[in-house]
Design a protein around this motif. Structure first.
Motif, PDB file in Angstrom:
ATOM      1  N   ALA A  29       0.874  -1.183   0.000  1.00  0.00           N
ATOM      2  CA  ALA A  29       0.000   0.000   0.000  1.00  0.00           C
ATOM      3  C   ALA A  29       0.906   1.226   0.000  1.00  0.00           C
ATOM      4  O   ALA A  29       1.879   1.274   0.762  1.00  0.00           O
ATOM      5  CB  ALA A  29      -0.907  -0.002   1.226  1.00  0.00           C
ATOM      6  N   TRP A  30       0.582   2.199  -0.832  1.00  0.00           N
ATOM      7  CA  TRP A  30       1.398   3.400  -0.962  1.00  0.00           C
ATOM      8  C   TRP A  30       0.597   4.618  -0.551  1.00  0.00           C
ATOM      9  O   TRP A  30      -0.590   4.719  -0.842  1.00  0.00           O
ATOM     10  CB  TRP A  30       1.853   3.572  -2.412  1.00  0.00           C
ATOM     11  CG  TRP A  30       2.795   2.507  -2.857  1.00  0.00           C
ATOM     12  CD1 TRP A  30       2.475   1.319  -3.437  1.00  0.00           C
ATOM     13  CD2 TRP A  30       4.208   2.525  -2.746  1.00  0.00           C
ATOM     14  NE1 TRP A  30       3.609   0.596  -3.700  1.00  0.00           N
ATOM     15  CE2 TRP A  30       4.693   1.315  -3.282  1.00  0.00           C
ATOM     16  CE3 TRP A  30       5.127   3.448  -2.236  1.00  0.00           C
ATOM     17  CZ2 TRP A  30       6.033   1.013  -3.338  1.00  0.00           C
ATOM     18  CZ3 TRP A  30       6.470   3.147  -2.297  1.00  0.00           C
ATOM     19  CH2 TRP A  30       6.922   1.941  -2.833  1.00  0.00           C
ATOM     20  N   LYS A  31       1.258   5.556   0.113  1.00  0.00           N
ATOM     21  CA  LYS A  31       0.588   6.787   0.528  1.00  0.00           C
ATOM     22  C   LYS A  31       1.598   7.923   0.564  1.00  0.00           C
ATOM     23  O   LYS A  31       2.711   7.761   1.050  1.00  0.00           O
ATOM     24  CB  LYS A  31      -0.025   6.605   1.915  1.00  0.00           C
ATOM     25  CG  LYS A  31      -0.737   7.841   2.431  1.00  0.00           C
ATOM     26  CD  LYS A  31      -1.651   7.504   3.573  1.00  0.00           C
ATOM     27  CE  LYS A  31      -2.367   8.712   4.090  1.00  0.00           C
ATOM     28  NZ  LYS A  31      -3.220   9.379   3.140  1.00  0.00           N
ATOM     29  N   ILE A  84      -1.458  20.210   0.179  1.00  0.00           N
ATOM     30  CA  ILE A  84      -0.844  20.109  -1.140  1.00  0.00           C
ATOM     31  C   ILE A  84      -1.370  18.807  -1.720  1.00  0.00           C
ATOM     32  O   ILE A  84      -1.483  17.803  -1.020  1.00  0.00           O
ATOM     33  CB  ILE A  84       0.701  20.055  -1.036  1.00  0.00           C
ATOM     34  CG1 ILE A  84       1.261  21.385  -0.555  1.00  0.00           C
ATOM     35  CG2 ILE A  84       1.334  19.640  -2.359  1.00  0.00           C
ATOM     36  CD1 ILE A  84       1.060  22.542  -1.517  1.00  0.00           C
ATOM     37  N   TYR A  85      -1.726  18.844  -2.991  1.00  0.00           N
ATOM     38  CA  TYR A  85      -2.243  17.655  -3.647  1.00  0.00           C
ATOM     39  C   TYR A  85      -1.125  17.039  -4.482  1.00  0.00           C
ATOM     40  O   TYR A  85      -0.536  17.710  -5.320  1.00  0.00           O
ATOM     41  CB  TYR A  85      -3.443  18.008  -4.530  1.00  0.00           C
ATOM     42  CG  TYR A  85      -4.577  18.575  -3.716  1.00  0.00           C
ATOM     43  CD1 TYR A  85      -5.562  17.753  -3.207  1.00  0.00           C
ATOM     44  CD2 TYR A  85      -4.636  19.935  -3.433  1.00  0.00           C
ATOM     45  CE1 TYR A  85      -6.601  18.270  -2.442  1.00  0.00           C
ATOM     46  CE2 TYR A  85      -5.662  20.458  -2.669  1.00  0.00           C
ATOM     47  CZ  TYR A  85      -6.639  19.623  -2.176  1.00  0.00           C
ATOM     48  OH  TYR A  85      -7.653  20.138  -1.408  1.00  0.00           O
ATOM     49  N   VAL A  86      -0.847  15.768  -4.227  1.00  0.00           N
ATOM     50  CA  VAL A  86       0.184  15.033  -4.951  1.00  0.00           C
ATOM     51  C   VAL A  86      -0.535  14.147  -5.965  1.00  0.00           C
ATOM     52  O   VAL A  86      -1.382  13.332  -5.588  1.00  0.00           O
ATOM     53  CB  VAL A  86       1.045  14.180  -4.001  1.00  0.00           C
ATOM     54  CG1 VAL A  86       2.096  13.400  -4.771  1.00  0.00           C
ATOM     55  CG2 VAL A  86       1.695  15.051  -2.929  1.00  0.00           C
ATOM     56  N   ILE A  87      -0.202  14.319  -7.229  1.00  0.00           N
ATOM     57  CA  ILE A  87      -0.835  13.563  -8.306  1.00  0.00           C
ATOM     58  C   ILE A  87       0.129  12.455  -8.723  1.00  0.00           C
ATOM     59  O   ILE A  87       1.246  12.726  -9.168  1.00  0.00           O
ATOM     60  CB  ILE A  87      -1.164  14.462  -9.528  1.00  0.00           C
ATOM     61  CG1 ILE A  87      -1.803  15.783  -9.101  1.00  0.00           C
ATOM     62  CG2 ILE A  87      -2.007  13.693 -10.538  1.00  0.00           C
ATOM     63  CD1 ILE A  87      -3.089  15.696  -8.361  1.00  0.00           C
ATOM     64  N   ILE A 122      -4.773  10.688  -6.394  1.00  0.00           N
ATOM     65  CA  ILE A 122      -4.602  12.015  -5.799  1.00  0.00           C
ATOM     66  C   ILE A 122      -4.488  11.844  -4.291  1.00  0.00           C
ATOM     67  O   ILE A 122      -5.361  11.270  -3.656  1.00  0.00           O
ATOM     68  CB  ILE A 122      -5.775  12.961  -6.139  1.00  0.00           C
ATOM     69  CG1 ILE A 122      -5.782  13.349  -7.626  1.00  0.00           C
ATOM     70  CG2 ILE A 122      -5.649  14.262  -5.363  1.00  0.00           C
ATOM     71  CD1 ILE A 122      -6.341  12.381  -8.528  1.00  0.00           C
ATOM     72  N   GLU A 123      -3.405  12.343  -3.734  1.00  0.00           N
ATOM     73  CA  GLU A 123      -3.152  12.264  -2.292  1.00  0.00           C
ATOM     74  C   GLU A 123      -3.095  13.672  -1.723  1.00  0.00           C
ATOM     75  O   GLU A 123      -2.461  14.552  -2.299  1.00  0.00           O
ATOM     76  CB  GLU A 123      -1.820  11.565  -2.016  1.00  0.00           C
ATOM     77  CG  GLU A 123      -1.771  10.107  -2.424  1.00  0.00           C
ATOM     78  CD  GLU A 123      -2.386   9.180  -1.399  1.00  0.00           C
ATOM     79  OE1 GLU A 123      -2.580   9.602  -0.236  1.00  0.00           O
ATOM     80  OE2 GLU A 123      -2.677   8.034  -1.766  1.00  0.00           O
ATOM     81  N   LYS A 124      -3.773  13.880  -0.587  1.00  0.00           N
ATOM     82  CA  LYS A 124      -3.716  15.169   0.119  1.00  0.00           C
ATOM     83  C   LYS A 124      -2.661  15.068   1.209  1.00  0.00           C
ATOM     84  O   LYS A 124      -2.709  14.168   2.030  1.00  0.00           O
ATOM     85  CB  LYS A 124      -5.063  15.475   0.772  1.00  0.00           C
ATOM     86  CG  LYS A 124      -6.102  15.998  -0.174  1.00  0.00           C
ATOM     87  CD  LYS A 124      -7.431  16.210   0.508  1.00  0.00           C
ATOM     88  CE  LYS A 124      -7.387  17.376   1.456  1.00  0.00           C
ATOM     89  NZ  LYS A 124      -8.718  17.739   1.976  1.00  0.00           N
ATOM     90  N   VAL A 125      -1.750  16.021   1.187  1.00  0.00           N
ATOM     91  CA  VAL A 125      -0.699  16.082   2.198  1.00  0.00           C
ATOM     92  C   VAL A 125      -0.822  17.427   2.902  1.00  0.00           C
ATOM     93  O   VAL A 125      -0.800  18.467   2.238  1.00  0.00           O
ATOM     94  CB  VAL A 125       0.699  15.929   1.565  1.00  0.00           C
ATOM     95  CG1 VAL A 125       1.778  16.058   2.615  1.00  0.00           C
ATOM     96  CG2 VAL A 125       0.804  14.608   0.818  1.00  0.00           C
TER      97      VAL A 125
END
Length: 188
Positions: A29-31, A84-87, A122-125
């Motif tokens: 699992a990646w995050k 920040i949104y990481v795509i 899309i990940e929210k950081v």
């Protein structure tokens, strides 16, 4: 291109965490767990390892702020937790990293555009205080509040009834289409 007076950028390192998968179909699992403002270039450098859990400095894309997008930055900073949104995108490269970092953005509107395609992850950081201050300073310098303009409706008469208008080029009344109501009125 962009207007240099209404543009700013910063390299932003992306930290991805790999943990063991919870199903038999996903081994890992990646995050995205952090961003590093002003980071140097990196290519999947291991930052921390604890058993099967590993954190990587995966890439260092450039975070770009554009003067035309300040409304979306205002919206993003107004969130309970500014992010920040990481795509990310799955990588098909054999023997390479499993994910490709496409970009980072402070615009929730741009992130939504990528989410709509369904191809990207899309990940929210959460933003650090320094990053919030940097984006806020850009907004203060470039944001122009747009005045609301109410749209005016056309003055169309809705009380006028036109049955069997037909084609004005045809002179004979018998050759013009007649609505069923008109036929009944003429017969009676």
């Amino acid at each position: 291109m962009h207007n240099p007076a209404r543009y700013d950028s910063m390299p932003l390192g992306v930290v991805l965490r790999r943990t063991p998968g919870v199903t038999r179909w996903a081994k890992w699992a990646w995050k995205a767990v952090a961003v590093l403002p002003g980071a140097a270039q990196a290519d999947w450098r291991v930052l921390r390892s604890d058993g099967d859990v590993v954190e990587y400095h995966a890439a260092t894309p450039t975070l770009e702020l554009h003067g035309a997008d300040t409304e979306s930055y205002v919206h993003g900073l107004a969130a309970r937790i500014p992010a920040i949104y990481v795509i990310l995108r799955q990588s098909d490269a054999p023997g390479g990293p499993p994910l490709e970092v496409l970009l980072v953005t402070a615009s929730p509107y741009e992130a939504q555009d990528y989410a709509d395609s369904g191809e990207e992850i899309i990940e929210k950081v959460p933003m650090s205080e320094a990053l919030i201050a940097w984006v806020h300073a850009f907004i203060e310098k470039h944001h122009v509040e747009e005045e609301f303009k109410k749209r005016r409706r056309d003055k169309v008469r809705t009380d006028k009834v036109e049955l069997s208008v037909g084609d004005p080029r045809i002179r004979k009344a018998g050759d013009v289409y007649q609505a069923p109501q008109m036929r009944k009125e003429r017969i009676n």
